[in-house]
Design a protein around this motif. Structure first.
Motif, PDB file in Angstrom:
ATOM      1  N   GLU A 159      68.423 -23.085 -91.525  1.00 36.08           N
ATOM      2  CA  GLU A 159      67.919 -23.751 -92.731  1.00 36.08           C
ATOM      3  C   GLU A 159      67.999 -22.838 -93.950  1.00 36.08           C
ATOM      4  N   ASN A 160      67.828 -21.528 -93.743  1.00 38.14           N
ATOM      5  CA  ASN A 160      67.940 -20.589 -94.853  1.00 38.14           C
ATOM      6  C   ASN A 160      69.357 -20.536 -95.415  1.00 38.14           C
ATOM      7  N   VAL A 161      70.336 -20.703 -94.532  1.00 44.39           N
ATOM      8  CA  VAL A 161      71.735 -20.678 -94.961  1.00 44.39           C
ATOM      9  C   VAL A 161      72.103 -21.990 -95.649  1.00 44.39           C
ATOM     10  N   GLU A 162      71.583 -23.090 -95.135  1.00 44.77           N
ATOM     11  CA  GLU A 162      71.808 -24.378 -95.790  1.00 44.77           C
ATOM     12  C   GLU A 162      71.223 -24.388 -97.201  1.00 44.77           C
ATOM     13  N   ALA A 163      70.199 -23.559 -97.425  1.00 45.53           N
ATOM     14  CA  ALA A 163      69.570 -23.465 -98.746  1.00 45.53           C
ATOM     15  C   ALA A 163      70.318 -22.516 -99.679  1.00 45.53           C
ATOM     16  N   GLY A 164      71.323 -21.795 -99.145  1.00 47.50           N
ATOM     17  CA  GLY A 164      72.106 -20.912 -99.995  1.00 47.50           C
ATOM     18  C   GLY A 164      72.224 -19.478 -99.532  1.00 47.50           C
ATOM     19  N   GLY A 165      71.570 -19.116 -98.409  1.00 45.28           N
ATOM     20  CA  GLY A 165      71.745 -17.775 -97.853  1.00 45.28           C
ATOM     21  C   GLY A 165      73.151 -17.605 -97.315  1.00 45.28           C
ATOM     22  N   LEU A 166      73.557 -16.372 -97.048  1.00 42.72           N
ATOM     23  CA  LEU A 166      74.937 -16.132 -96.603  1.00 42.72           C
ATOM     24  C   LEU A 166      75.150 -16.483 -95.138  1.00 42.72           C
ATOM     25  N   MET A 167      74.285 -15.992 -94.253  1.00 47.69           N
ATOM     26  CA  MET A 167      74.518 -16.218 -92.837  1.00 47.69           C
ATOM     27  C   MET A 167      73.208 -16.155 -92.046  1.00 47.69           C
ATOM     28  N   SER A 168      73.248 -16.742 -90.857  1.00 49.86           N
ATOM     29  CA  SER A 168      72.083 -16.720 -89.974  1.00 49.86           C
ATOM     30  C   SER A 168      72.533 -16.665 -88.533  1.00 49.86           C
ATOM     31  N   TYR A 169      71.653 -16.122 -87.693  1.00 53.59           N
ATOM     32  CA  TYR A 169      71.893 -16.148 -86.253  1.00 53.59           C
ATOM     33  C   TYR A 169      70.545 -16.285 -85.567  1.00 53.59           C
ATOM     34  N   GLY A 170      70.412 -17.323 -84.754  1.00 50.87           N
ATOM     35  CA  GLY A 170      69.158 -17.519 -84.043  1.00 50.87           C
ATOM     36  C   GLY A 170      69.090 -18.871 -83.365  1.00 50.87           C
ATOM     37  N   ALA A 171      67.940 -19.124 -82.763  1.00 52.48           N
ATOM     38  CA  ALA A 171      67.716 -20.409 -82.100  1.00 52.48           C
ATOM     39  C   ALA A 171      67.596 -21.511 -83.143  1.00 52.48           C
ATOM     40  N   VAL A 172      67.954 -22.738 -82.740  1.00 54.84           N
ATOM     41  CA  VAL A 172      67.887 -23.889 -83.645  1.00 54.84           C
ATOM     42  C   VAL A 172      66.475 -24.454 -83.597  1.00 54.84           C
ATOM     43  N   LEU A 173      65.816 -24.467 -84.745  1.00 53.94           N
ATOM     44  CA  LEU A 173      64.410 -24.867 -84.797  1.00 53.94           C
ATOM     45  C   LEU A 173      64.198 -26.295 -84.295  1.00 53.94           C
ATOM     46  N   GLY A 174      65.090 -27.191 -84.643  1.00 56.00           N
ATOM     47  CA  GLY A 174      64.970 -28.575 -84.191  1.00 56.00           C
ATOM     48  C   GLY A 174      64.987 -28.689 -82.679  1.00 56.00           C
ATOM     49  N   ASP A 175      65.833 -27.876 -82.032  1.00 59.08           N
ATOM     50  CA  ASP A 175      65.894 -27.874 -80.563  1.00 59.08           C
ATOM     51  C   ASP A 175      64.577 -27.391 -79.961  1.00 59.08           C
ATOM     52  N   LEU A 176      63.992 -26.359 -80.590  1.00 57.03           N
ATOM     53  CA  LEU A 176      62.722 -25.828 -80.089  1.00 57.03           C
ATOM     54  C   LEU A 176      61.620 -26.875 -80.176  1.00 57.03           C
ATOM     55  N   TYR A 177      61.585 -27.607 -81.285  1.00 63.48           N
ATOM     56  CA  TYR A 177      60.553 -28.638 -81.451  1.00 63.48           C
ATOM     57  C   TYR A 177      60.730 -29.765 -80.434  1.00 63.48           C
ATOM     58  N   ARG A 178      61.967 -30.174 -80.218  1.00 65.60           N
ATOM     59  CA  ARG A 178      62.205 -31.242 -79.225  1.00 65.60           C
ATOM     60  C   ARG A 178      61.780 -30.790 -77.836  1.00 65.60           C
ATOM     61  N   HIS A 179      62.039 -29.532 -77.523  1.00 64.75           N
ATOM     62  CA  HIS A 179      61.645 -28.995 -76.217  1.00 64.75           C
ATOM     63  C   HIS A 179      60.119 -28.905 -76.120  1.00 64.75           C
ATOM     64  N   ALA A 180      59.488 -28.460 -77.221  1.00 61.86           N
ATOM     65  CA  ALA A 180      58.028 -28.336 -77.225  1.00 61.86           C
ATOM     66  C   ALA A 180      57.351 -29.683 -77.023  1.00 61.86           C
ATOM     67  N   ALA A 181      58.000 -30.754 -77.480  1.00 57.42           N
ATOM     68  CA  ALA A 181      57.424 -32.096 -77.318  1.00 57.42           C
ATOM     69  C   ALA A 181      57.228 -32.448 -75.844  1.00 57.42           C
ATOM     70  N   THR A 182      58.093 -31.905 -74.973  1.00 54.50           N
ATOM     71  CA  THR A 182      57.929 -32.190 -73.537  1.00 54.50           C
ATOM     72  C   THR A 182      56.653 -31.538 -73.002  1.00 54.50           C
ATOM     73  N   TYR A 183      56.260 -30.403 -73.575  1.00 52.52           N
ATOM     74  CA  TYR A 183      54.999 -29.763 -73.180  1.00 52.52           C
ATOM     75  C   TYR A 183      53.808 -30.622 -73.608  1.00 52.52           C
TER      76      TYR A 183
END
Length: 233
Positions: A159-183
């Motif tokens: 999301e930081n890169v979509e806002a104009g940052g140069l690059m990012s590397y990490g887990a996808v926040l949307g995926d984490l939230y969808r997974h957390a919903a199962t908990y």
């Protein structure tokens, strides 16, 4: 549900009985949120983004984009329980890569302008933003300030890169939230957090913003572009 180490810490301080599903802590064991990943042991469980263990990779990727890079500023929120762990890992990576790291702490959004002024005085060549929910919420402002100071930047969230940052590397926040919903679903059906092992992110994405690279006058090596999961043009 609590997103990020500061919110998870606040929830932990507030209750030891109400179930808490955490989303995206960097290291839930080292920060004391759970006893272990396999056996959380209390009222907290959820999904970790394992930023601790990935932070070094971001600096490596920044170096790959800027081979002559020698001086980087790390932007950190020291109130985040995971921040010191992430910074230590970044420091270790910097030593290996021959990069000088200069740390600037920001505790609230009102300190951002001052921080970027300090970066200029530190003769920073690039910016490494240590993962924190505040920096995510202030992503457009940070991207604009980095552009104004002509600083290539690397982040934990796409999301930081979509806002104009140069690059990012990490887990996808949307995926984490969808997974957390199962908990949440399991707990509402009667499961106890103490019996639900904490799971870790398994998918990590490299995102590069070529529009930002062009605005900064940078040419991203083709070998790095080929490794990217998403390229913003």
């Amino acid at each position: 549900m609590a997103h990020g180490s500061p919110a998870i810490h606040a929830a932990k301080e507030a209750t030891s009985t109400i179930p808490v599903v955490m989303v995206g802590p960097g290291d839930p064991v080292a920060t004391g949120f759970v006893a272990s990943l396999a056996r959380p042991g209390g009222n907290i469980t959820g999904v970790s983004n394992i930023d601790v263990g990935v932070a070094a990779k971001r600096l490596e990727l920044l170096k790959a984009a800027l081979p002559k890079l020698s001086r980087v500023v790390a932007l950190r929120n020291p109130t985040n329980p995971a921040a010191e762990l992430l910074f230590r890992e970044t420091q270790a990576a910097a030593r290996t890569l021959g990069i000088e790291i200069h740390l600037i702490d920001v505790r609230d959004p009102g300190e951002l302008e001052r921080a970027f002024s300090m970066m200029a005085k530190a003769r920073a060549e690039a910016l490494n933003v240590i993962a924190d929910p505040m920096f995510l919420s202030q992503r457009r402002r940070i991207a604009n300030l980095a552009m104004t100071k002509r600083l290539p930047s690397v982040f934990a969230r796409n999301e930081n890169v979509e806002a104009g940052g140069l690059m990012s590397y990490g887990a996808v926040l949307g995926d984490l939230y969808r997974h957390a919903a199962t908990y949440v679903d399991k707990i509402l059906k009667g499961a106890k957090p103490a019996d639900l092992p904490v799971e870790q992110a398994t998918k990590f994405e490299l995102v590069i913003n070529l529009k930002t690279a062009k605005a900064l006058g940078l040419t991203i090596p083709q070998t790095l572009l080929l490794r990217a999961d998403h390229v913003i043009e």
